[in-house]
Design a protein around this motif. Structure first.
Motif, PDB file in Angstrom:
ATOM      1  N   LEU A 101       0.365  -1.256   0.025  1.00  0.00           N
ATOM      2  CA  LEU A 101      -0.036  -0.047   0.257  1.00  0.00           C
ATOM      3  C   LEU A 101       0.590   1.499  -0.297  1.00  0.00           C
ATOM      4  O   LEU A 101       0.127   2.246   0.321  1.00  0.00           O
ATOM      5  CB  LEU A 101      -0.487  -0.313   1.516  1.00  0.00           C
ATOM      6  N   LEU A 102       2.251   1.135  -0.089  1.00  0.00           N
ATOM      7  CA  LEU A 102       2.605   2.355   0.308  1.00  0.00           C
ATOM      8  C   LEU A 102       2.754   3.109  -1.021  1.00  0.00           C
ATOM      9  O   LEU A 102       2.783   4.789  -0.230  1.00  0.00           O
ATOM     10  CB  LEU A 102       4.464   2.106   0.300  1.00  0.00           C
ATOM     11  N   LEU A 109      -0.220   8.186   4.684  1.00  0.00           N
ATOM     12  CA  LEU A 109      -1.442   7.037   5.646  1.00  0.00           C
ATOM     13  C   LEU A 109      -1.480   6.522   5.585  1.00  0.00           C
ATOM     14  O   LEU A 109      -1.477   4.969   6.602  1.00  0.00           O
ATOM     15  CB  LEU A 109      -2.826   7.356   3.945  1.00  0.00           C
ATOM     16  N   SER A 110      -0.481   5.764   4.961  1.00  0.00           N
ATOM     17  CA  SER A 110      -0.408   4.381   4.477  1.00  0.00           C
ATOM     18  C   SER A 110       1.261   4.286   6.106  1.00  0.00           C
ATOM     19  O   SER A 110       0.588   2.990   7.272  1.00  0.00           O
ATOM     20  CB  SER A 110       0.930   3.589   3.739  1.00  0.00           C
ATOM     21  N   ALA A 134       1.422   8.495  16.025  1.00  0.00           N
ATOM     22  CA  ALA A 134       2.287   8.151  14.861  1.00  0.00           C
ATOM     23  C   ALA A 134       1.883   8.860  14.082  1.00  0.00           C
ATOM     24  O   ALA A 134       2.786   9.377  12.752  1.00  0.00           O
ATOM     25  CB  ALA A 134       1.232   7.143  14.490  1.00  0.00           C
ATOM     26  N   ALA A 135       0.740  10.082  13.920  1.00  0.00           N
ATOM     27  CA  ALA A 135       0.800  10.974  13.011  1.00  0.00           C
ATOM     28  C   ALA A 135       1.974  11.881  12.941  1.00  0.00           C
ATOM     29  O   ALA A 135       2.616  12.274  11.777  1.00  0.00           O
ATOM     30  CB  ALA A 135       0.011  11.495  12.650  1.00  0.00           C
ATOM     31  N   LEU A 136       2.579  12.603  14.265  1.00  0.00           N
ATOM     32  CA  LEU A 136       3.741  13.253  14.966  1.00  0.00           C
ATOM     33  C   LEU A 136       5.361  12.823  13.745  1.00  0.00           C
ATOM     34  O   LEU A 136       5.830  13.204  13.711  1.00  0.00           O
ATOM     35  CB  LEU A 136       4.067  13.509  15.894  1.00  0.00           C
ATOM     36  N   PHE A 152      12.127  12.073  -2.504  1.00  0.00           N
ATOM     37  CA  PHE A 152      10.797  12.204  -3.324  1.00  0.00           C
ATOM     38  C   PHE A 152      10.168  10.977  -2.554  1.00  0.00           C
ATOM     39  O   PHE A 152      10.554   9.775  -3.270  1.00  0.00           O
ATOM     40  CB  PHE A 152      10.912  12.513  -4.215  1.00  0.00           C
ATOM     41  N   LEU A 153       9.470  11.133  -1.780  1.00  0.00           N
ATOM     42  CA  LEU A 153       8.441  10.719  -1.078  1.00  0.00           C
ATOM     43  C   LEU A 153       7.398  10.684  -1.384  1.00  0.00           C
ATOM     44  O   LEU A 153       6.517  11.921  -0.733  1.00  0.00           O
ATOM     45  CB  LEU A 153       8.232  10.005   0.649  1.00  0.00           C
ATOM     46  N   ARG A 154       6.010   9.599  -1.914  1.00  0.00           N
ATOM     47  CA  ARG A 154       4.635  10.497  -1.897  1.00  0.00           C
ATOM     48  C   ARG A 154       4.177  10.252  -1.122  1.00  0.00           C
ATOM     49  O   ARG A 154       3.680   9.383  -0.896  1.00  0.00           O
ATOM     50  CB  ARG A 154       4.214   9.435  -3.201  1.00  0.00           C
ATOM     51  N   PRO A 155       3.339  11.855  -0.704  1.00  0.00           N
ATOM     52  CA  PRO A 155       2.774  12.444   1.005  1.00  0.00           C
ATOM     53  C   PRO A 155       1.309  11.496   0.348  1.00  0.00           C
ATOM     54  O   PRO A 155       0.941  10.896   1.553  1.00  0.00           O
ATOM     55  CB  PRO A 155       2.842  12.967   1.249  1.00  0.00           C
ATOM     56  N   LEU A 156       0.434  11.837  -0.864  1.00  0.00           N
ATOM     57  CA  LEU A 156      -0.670  11.238  -0.635  1.00  0.00           C
ATOM     58  C   LEU A 156      -0.657   9.939  -0.855  1.00  0.00           C
ATOM     59  O   LEU A 156      -0.346  10.174  -2.253  1.00  0.00           O
ATOM     60  CB  LEU A 156      -1.111  13.278  -1.281  1.00  0.00           C
TER      61      LEU A 156
END
Length: 161
Positions: A101-102, A109-110, A134-136, A152-156
């Motif tokens: 799901l990453l 989100l994942s 966890a969000a922080l 680059f990491l796809r954030p959304l």
């Protein structure tokens, strides 16, 4: 031989192969200007291989336990079904789901979902504290990887652009 020694023997074999690759195959492809550097790209793999070989040899040879102590295995593989296997198997399944799901769900989100569900599986019940932490933590890691390291990491999720 106890289960921990068998696992250490397997890790020893993997470490020897990793060490061979680090010492004999990684440095031949370096350009000449990098061969004069004191630290090469293979320095950390060499240190990691040596440390893992030493650690696994200590376990295989039984040097970590006193000789006078009666050696009883921690995990009896003959009674494996008597143990509570659900948390371990659920965490392995959760790791596979996280890896799958990453990209489609995005890093934020994942990762928040993985940390939250993993902690609930392990027994945490204060979800109102768990989700903000966890969000922080996910936001800090994403910022460090994206902003500081420039990776680059796809954030959304994909459907949000």
């Amino acid at each position: 031989m106890a289960l921990d020694r068998w696992i250490a023997l397997i890790i020893l074999g993997i470490s020897l192969a990793y060490g061979y690759a680090a010492y004999f195959t990684m440095d031949q492809l370096l350009p000449p200007f990098m061969q004069r550097n004191p630290i090469w790209p293979s320095t950390f793999p060499k240190v990691l291989a040596v440390l893992s070989i030493i650690t696994s040899l200590v376990i295989v040879l039984g040097l970590e336990k006193p000789a006078t102590e009666e050696k009883e295995p921690d995990i009896d593989y003959r009674r494996l079904m008597d143990y509570d296997l659900f948390p371990a198997l659920a965490l392995i399944g959760l790791m596979v789901a996280y890896a799958l799901l990453l990209r489609p769900a995005g890093f934020l989100l994942s990762t928040v979902g993985f940390l939250t569900i993993g902690a609930v599986i392990l027994g945490e019940r204060k979800v109102y504290i768990l989700i903000p932490i966890a969000a922080l933590a996910t936001g800090i890691v994403w910022y460090l990887v994206e902003g500081v390291l420039g990776i680059f990491l796809r954030p959304l999720p994909l459907f949000l652009g």
